[in-house]
Design an enzyme around this catalytic site. Structure first.
Site, PDB file in Angstrom:
ATOM      1  N   LYS A 177      30.418   8.577-103.076  1.00  0.00           N
ATOM      2  CA  LYS A 177      29.099   9.190-102.897  1.00  0.00           C
ATOM      3  C   LYS A 177      27.953   8.179-102.896  1.00  0.00           C
ATOM      4  O   LYS A 177      27.009   8.317-102.100  1.00  0.00           O
ATOM      5  CB  LYS A 177      28.864  10.256-103.968  1.00  0.00           C
ATOM      6  CG  LYS A 177      29.946  11.326-104.022  1.00  0.00           C
ATOM      7  CD  LYS A 177      30.237  11.945-102.673  1.00  0.00           C
ATOM      8  CE  LYS A 177      31.359  12.951-102.727  1.00  0.00           C
ATOM      9  NZ  LYS A 177      31.759  13.463-101.419  1.00  0.00           N
ATOM     10  N   GLU A 237      21.089  11.861-109.370  1.00  0.00           N
ATOM     11  CA  GLU A 237      20.227  12.291-108.272  1.00  0.00           C
ATOM     12  C   GLU A 237      19.089  13.111-108.861  1.00  0.00           C
ATOM     13  O   GLU A 237      19.235  13.748-109.917  1.00  0.00           O
ATOM     14  CB  GLU A 237      20.988  13.176-107.270  1.00  0.00           C
ATOM     15  CG  GLU A 237      21.800  12.448-106.253  1.00  0.00           C
ATOM     16  CD  GLU A 237      22.438  13.397-105.247  1.00  0.00           C
ATOM     17  OE1 GLU A 237      22.118  14.604-105.281  1.00  0.00           O
ATOM     18  OE2 GLU A 237      23.259  12.940-104.453  1.00  0.00           O
ATOM     19  N   ARG A 289      35.929  15.602 -92.743  1.00  0.00           N
ATOM     20  CA  ARG A 289      37.061  16.485 -92.450  1.00  0.00           C
ATOM     21  C   ARG A 289      36.546  17.793 -91.880  1.00  0.00           C
ATOM     22  O   ARG A 289      35.347  18.038 -91.828  1.00  0.00           O
ATOM     23  CB  ARG A 289      37.860  16.777 -93.727  1.00  0.00           C
ATOM     24  CG  ARG A 289      37.000  17.387 -94.849  1.00  0.00           C
ATOM     25  CD  ARG A 289      37.826  17.812 -96.035  1.00  0.00           C
ATOM     26  NE  ARG A 289      37.023  18.157 -97.193  1.00  0.00           N
ATOM     27  CZ  ARG A 289      36.409  19.321 -97.379  1.00  0.00           C
ATOM     28  NH1 ARG A 289      36.500  20.255 -96.453  1.00  0.00           N
ATOM     29  NH2 ARG A 289      35.707  19.556 -98.465  1.00  0.00           N
TER      30      ARG A 289
END
Length: 449
Positions: free
Chosen positions: A116, A200, A292
Site C-alpha cells: 500500500k 492515512e 485483479r
C-alpha cells in the site's frame, strides 16, 4: 489465443470465469478441495483436478499444488479469479516460469501496487489525487506520534501488505494511536505475513468509489467508469452500484479520464481497479489499487455491456484494446449488486450450514452469480458469500425496486442469511436518496457494525 486455461479458484468466482472460457470456446481446467467435491462449478470445466483438504492453505493457496496441476493439464494460461492467489506476484511469476501465461497484470505491477505505501508513492509520482499519509511506521513511539501530528488527527492505521479491511483501525487522538498501531500490526502479521502498517488521514463519512481500468501489453489503457461501493460492514462491501449516485457525470468522467491517462503513462497491462475515497467536500483521493478482477465487476458489465472477464483474457493473450473494445464504452441505465452471505442478519457474522433450500430468483434484468446449489454445505473454511444478485434498470430507482423484488423471491433455508438486512438498507430513506457513505449500515440499523 489460449489453447487451455486453468482456473485457480472455486465457487462463484470459478463459475464466472469458466462461463467466459466456454463462451470463447477455450477448454477449461477446474480445481477443487475435498469440501468442493461435486460442486456445481466443476460441471463447467472440461477437466477437473483434486488439490487437497478443505482448508484453503492446504488447497487453493498451495502454490506448488496449483503449479503441478498447471503442468499436468498442459494449460497454457492460468486465471486466478479474485481472492486467493490473484494478487500474489510470486505465484504469478511461478506460473510464467512454468511456461504458462498468468491472466492478470505482470508480476511487477502486482508487486508494486500490492504494497500500500509503495502504491501510494507510485500513484503520487504520476499525479494521482492523494490524501495525506505516512510511510511504513518505524518501531519508535515518538516517530509514530510525530507522523500522526504531521497528518493531523483523526488518522487511520492501515496494514501495508494487504487490504480487505483487515487491520484498519481509527485513532481520533494521541491517546488511541499507539494501541491502534499495536493491534493493527498484530492483525496484519496474521493476515498478510507482514506487520508493516502506515497512517492515512481519516476522512469522515467518506464514499468508497472505484474506477475500473483495463490495459494491454501495447501501451494502451482505458477506463470503464466508476462504481460506488460505500455500503459496507466492517470495511467489507455489501451493496455496489454503477454509476455512482449523486456524483456529477462530468466530474466522474474527468477523474476516470485522469486515472486512465495515469495507467497509460505507467504502462499498466491488464485489468485493475483504482479505489478512491470521495469526501463530503467533493474531493477524490487515492485509496489503493487492486490488480485483479473485482467481486463487483458485474455492475460495470451490466451498464457498459462489456464482458470484463473475456476482455481480460484477450488482453492477456496479447490483443490490443482497440481490437478488444472498439469504440468508446458508454453507461446505459443503472445496475446494483447485493452480496448474499450466509450471515446472521442481526450482526452480519458468518452462519455456516446446509442449504436445504436454495432457489435463486430469475427473470429479465436479473443476474445471479453463485457457486452453490440446493443441498450443498456452506463451510467455515471459505468466505460466507453464497451469491451475488445483480439487476439493471433504466433508472436507479427502478433498479433498487427490482433488486428488492429479486431478493424477496430468493428462497434460502437451512442457514441464516443477510437478505432481510439488505432489503432494509435498500428501502431506507438515506440509501434511496443516494446519500451513501461507508457508515450507512450503522446509520440505518442504529448498530455499530
Amino acid at each position: 489465443m489460449f489453447n487451455k486455461v486453468l482456473v485457480a479458484n472455486r465457487g462463484a468466482v470459478a463459475a464466472r470465469v469458466l462461463r467466459a472460457l466456454n463462451a470463447m470456446k477455450i477448454p477449461a481446467v477446474a480445481v477443487y478441495s475435498e469440501a468442493d467435491a461435486g460442486a456445481p462449478y466443476l460441471a463447467l470445466a472440461s477437466e477437473t483436478y483434486a488439490i487437497g483438504a478443505a482448508p484453503a492453505r492446504e488447497s487453493y493457496l498451495n502454490q506448488e499444488l496449483i503449479v503441478d496441476v498447471l503442468r499436468r493439464s498442459k494449460a497454457d494460461g492460468l486465471h486466478p479469479g479474485y481472492g486467493f492467489l490473484s494478487e500474489n506476484s510470486a505465484f504469478a511469476q511461478k506460473v510464467i516460469d512454468a511456461g504458462s501465461h498468468f491472466i492478470g497484470p505482470s508480476p511487477k505491477w502486482i508487486d508494486a501496487m500490492g504494497h500500500k505505501t509503495r502504491a501510494r508513492d507510485i500513484a503520487a509520482q504520476y499525479g494521482m489525487p492523494m490524501s495525506q499519509g505516512s510511510g511504513v511506521l518505524p518501531d519508535d513511539n515518538d516517530a509514530i506520534l510525530a507522523a500522526a501530528r504531521k497528518i493531523g488527527f483523526p488518522v487511520l492505521v492501515k496494514p501495508a501488505g494487504g487490504g480487505g479491511g483487515i487491520g484498519m483501525l481509527p485513532a481520533k487522538d494521541e491517546s488511541e494511536l499507539l494501541g491502534a498501531v499495536e493491534r493493527s500490526r498484530s492483525m496484519a502479521s496474521r493476515g498478510f505475513g507482514t506487520a508493516e502498517v502506515y497512517l492515512e488521514k481519516l476522512i469522515e463519512r467518506p464514499r468508497h468509489v472505484e474506477f475500473q481500468v483495463l490495459g494491454d501489453a501495447h501501451g494502451g489503457a482505458m477506463h470503464l467508469f466508476e462504481r460506488d461501493c460505500s455500503t459496507q460492514r466492517r470495511n467489507q462491501k455489501v451493496i455496489e452500484e454503477a454509476p455512482g449516485p449523486l456524483i456529477p457525470r462530468d466530474k466522474a468522467v474527468a477523474v476516470a479520464d485522469q486515472i486512465a491517462g495515469i495507467m497509460r503513462s505507467m504502462g499498466y497491462d491488464n485489468i485493475g481497479t483504482v479505489e478512491m475515497l470521495l469526501g463530503a467536500d467533493g474531493t477524490f483521493s487515492f485509496l489503493e489499487m487492486n490488480t485483479r478482477l473485482q467481486v463487483e465487476h458485474g455492475v460495470t458489465e451490466e451498464v457498459t455491456g462489456v464482458d470484463l472477464v473475456r476482455a481480460q483474457i484477450r488482453s492477456a493473450a496479447g490483443e490490443k484494446l482497440a481490437d478488444i473494445l472498439p469504440g468508446k464504452p458508454e453507461i446505459r441505465g443503472h445496475a446494483i449488486q447485493a452480496r448474499v452471505y450466509a450471515e446472521d442478519p442481526k450482526n452480519f457474522f458468518p452462519s455456516p450450514g446446509k442449504l436445504t433450500v436454495f432457489r435463486p430468483p430469475s427473470g429479465e434484468g436479473i443476474r445471479v452469480d453463485t457457486g452453490y446449489a440446493e443441498g450443498r454445505d456452506v463451510t467455515p473454511h471459505y468466505d460466507p458469500m453464497i451469491a451475488k444478485v445483480i439487476v439493471r434498470g433504466a433508472t436507479r430507482e427502478a433498479a433498487i425496486d427490482q433488486l428488492i423484488t429479486a431478493l424477496e423471491a430468493f428462497e434460502i433455508q437451512g442457514l441464516k442469511n443477510n437478505i432481510p438486512a439488505v432489503i432494509n438498507i435498500l428501502r431506507s430513506e438515506p440509501f434511496r436518496a443516494g446519500r451513501v457513505h461507508t457508515g450507512i449500515i450503522s446509520e440505518v440499523t442504529g448498530k455499530k457494525i
